[in-house]
Enzyme design. Sequence first.
Site, PDB file in Angstrom:
ATOM      1  N   ARG A  83       0.835  -1.212   0.000  1.00 22.62           N
ATOM      2  CA  ARG A  83       0.000   0.000   0.000  1.00 22.62           C
ATOM      3  C   ARG A  83       0.864   1.253   0.000  1.00 22.62           C
ATOM      4  O   ARG A  83       0.532   2.238  -0.641  1.00 22.62           O
ATOM      5  CB  ARG A  83      -0.958  -0.020   1.190  1.00 22.62           C
ATOM      6  CG  ARG A  83      -1.991   1.100   1.107  1.00 22.62           C
ATOM      7  CD  ARG A  83      -3.063   0.980   2.153  1.00 22.62           C
ATOM      8  NE  ARG A  83      -2.518   1.075   3.503  1.00 22.62           N
ATOM      9  CZ  ARG A  83      -3.208   0.826   4.606  1.00 22.62           C
ATOM     10  NH1 ARG A  83      -4.470   0.458   4.511  1.00 22.62           N
ATOM     11  NH2 ARG A  83      -2.657   0.941   5.793  1.00 22.62           N
ATOM     12  N   LYS A 185      -2.535   6.700   1.344  1.00 25.75           N
ATOM     13  CA  LYS A 185      -2.387   7.060   2.757  1.00 25.75           C
ATOM     14  C   LYS A 185      -1.439   8.263   2.845  1.00 25.75           C
ATOM     15  O   LYS A 185      -0.273   8.139   3.227  1.00 25.75           O
ATOM     16  CB  LYS A 185      -1.867   5.857   3.547  1.00 25.75           C
ATOM     17  CG  LYS A 185      -2.218   5.951   5.026  1.00 25.75           C
ATOM     18  CD  LYS A 185      -2.102   4.597   5.689  1.00 25.75           C
ATOM     19  CE  LYS A 185      -2.196   4.664   7.188  1.00 25.75           C
ATOM     20  NZ  LYS A 185      -3.464   5.132   7.716  1.00 25.75           N
ATOM     21  N   GLU A 221     -16.013   6.374   4.952  1.00 22.59           N
ATOM     22  CA  GLU A 221     -15.068   6.025   6.016  1.00 22.59           C
ATOM     23  C   GLU A 221     -15.598   6.454   7.371  1.00 22.59           C
ATOM     24  O   GLU A 221     -16.440   7.354   7.467  1.00 22.59           O
ATOM     25  CB  GLU A 221     -13.746   6.782   5.806  1.00 22.59           C
ATOM     26  CG  GLU A 221     -13.075   6.494   4.499  1.00 22.59           C
ATOM     27  CD  GLU A 221     -11.827   5.658   4.654  1.00 22.59           C
ATOM     28  OE1 GLU A 221     -11.742   4.836   5.580  1.00 22.59           O
ATOM     29  OE2 GLU A 221     -10.919   5.851   3.837  1.00 22.59           O
TER      30      GLU A 221
HETATM   31  N1  PLP Z   1      -9.272   4.405   6.651  1.00 24.83           N
HETATM   32  C1  PLP Z   1      -8.433   5.385   7.006  1.00 24.83           C
HETATM   33  C2  PLP Z   1      -8.709   6.771   6.548  1.00 24.83           C
HETATM   34  C3  PLP Z   1      -7.309   5.082   7.800  1.00 24.83           C
HETATM   35  O1  PLP Z   1      -6.476   6.042   8.197  1.00 24.83           O
HETATM   36  C4  PLP Z   1      -7.090   3.755   8.213  1.00 24.83           C
HETATM   37  C5  PLP Z   1      -5.917   3.403   8.999  1.00 24.83           C
HETATM   38  O2  PLP Z   1      -4.938   2.909   8.533  1.00 24.83           O
HETATM   39  C6  PLP Z   1      -7.986   2.780   7.804  1.00 24.83           C
HETATM   40  C7  PLP Z   1      -9.074   3.127   7.023  1.00 24.83           C
HETATM   41  C8  PLP Z   1      -7.782   1.342   8.176  1.00 24.83           C
HETATM   42  O3  PLP Z   1      -6.767   0.771   7.410  1.00 24.83           O
HETATM   43  P1  PLP Z   1      -5.932  -0.459   7.961  1.00 24.83           P
HETATM   44  O4  PLP Z   1      -6.899  -1.507   8.311  1.00 24.83           O
HETATM   45  O5  PLP Z   1      -5.055  -0.841   6.835  1.00 24.83           O
HETATM   46  O6  PLP Z   1      -5.195   0.057   9.141  1.00 24.83           O
HETATM   47  C1  COI Z   2      -3.938   3.228  11.489  1.00 28.44           C
HETATM   48  O1  COI Z   2      -4.943   2.618  11.823  1.00 28.44           O
HETATM   49  O2  COI Z   2      -2.826   2.705  11.413  1.00 28.44           O
HETATM   50  C2  COI Z   2      -4.017   4.634  11.126  1.00 28.44           C
HETATM   51  O3  COI Z   2      -3.181   5.077  10.388  1.00 28.44           O
HETATM   52  C3  COI Z   2      -5.089   5.425  11.708  1.00 28.44           C
HETATM   53  C4  COI Z   2      -4.689   6.722  12.325  1.00 28.44           C
HETATM   54  C5  COI Z   2      -3.906   6.616  13.567  1.00 28.44           C
HETATM   55  C6  COI Z   2      -4.166   7.714  11.357  1.00 28.44           C
END
Ligand code: PLP
Ligand code: COI
Length: 340
Positions: A83, A185, A221
């Site tokens: 990612r 991200k 989200e």
């Molecule tokens: N959506 C957003 C905007 C986020 O910042 C995060 C955190 O990483 C997620 C979703 C969840 O992603 P992940 O499950 O890869 O941590």
């Molecule tokens: C995560 O879940 O790792 C995120 O990046 C969420 C937040 C702390 C920005």
Amino acid sequence: MSKKVDIDWGNLGFSYIKTDYRYISTWKDGKWDEGKLVTDNKLTISEGSPALHYGQQCFEGLKAYRTKTGEIQLFRPDQNAKRMNESNKRLLMPEIPEEKFIDAVKQVVRANEAYVPPYGTGATLYIRPLMIGVGDSIGVSPAKEYLFCVFCMPVGPYFKGGMAPVNFIVSDYDRAAPHGTGAAKVGGNYAASLYPHELAAKSGFADCIYLDPATHTKIEEVGAANFFGITKDNVFVTPKSPSILPSITKYSLLYLAKEYLHMQVAERDVFINNLDEFKEAGACGTAAVITPIGGIFYNGALHVFHSETEVGPVTKKLYDTLYGIQFGDVEAPAGWIVKV
Ligand code: PLP
Ligand code: COI
């Protein structure tokens, strides 16, 4: 483990704690250097760095877990590496080889082993890789040098209460544009979310729900986490959209719901005016893990799912499965766990 740290593991929140070592590698003249662990938590960069002016940066978030036997393991770090490279491509930043990413994460975890919370405390070591465009520059163009850094700290629950339901409010604001950077991200998305988050918090909500930026009719989200709902006929549903972050937790839950809990699953539109289709709902992410959604405030009314105080049974099962895999108590699908 030689060093002992004085931390109240059971009462950690999600806040910065300076640990002993972090990793840093520089990209210059078309290649990455070896990279090394350093103790200083400050970066010295040019005032002209494109990361500072034009937001040419991205980051990742993953965790290290201590198992019952005291081992330390990572959950799907290859997915974070992939990612990050998608974010890098979107912002014209150099790709980071997957092995270099995982090696840097492992080095940082090993060097800070004393900070990996003990099994059974519920706390984890949160790992934050990031990349920034640096160097003397002023025009709106990609940087000529980049820093890739990884640091870490022990954390507790992201949303207060952890596995306790919290309420969210639908925001009038967008975190990303329809064809913008929502799926990457990148810091800009989070800068855009600070003000709506502040409004939500001031009104007593844990965070806000973002609707799709083009029509404002579909859930995208839940703050810094993805949304899922369980329909009344037990289908695990999560939104599909090009402007949400492809959450590793969300894709893991889609798999676990299907293969471990034998549920039907769907990635599809989730209309905000049809919340009645769900008996349970939750937010999922690395930081959020699974946070049950008590209710969603929209159009002047709070729509409550299972309960504002109790966790729904399907959400609980999903949580136990995911948490069990992450901490090594439930057998993981092949390749999901990487030992440190
Ligand atoms: N959506 C957003 C905007 C986020 O910042 C995060 C955190 O990483 C997620 C979703 C969840 O992603 P992940 O499950 O890869 O941590
Ligand atoms: C995560 O879940 O790792 C995120 O990046 C969420 C937040 C702390 C920005």
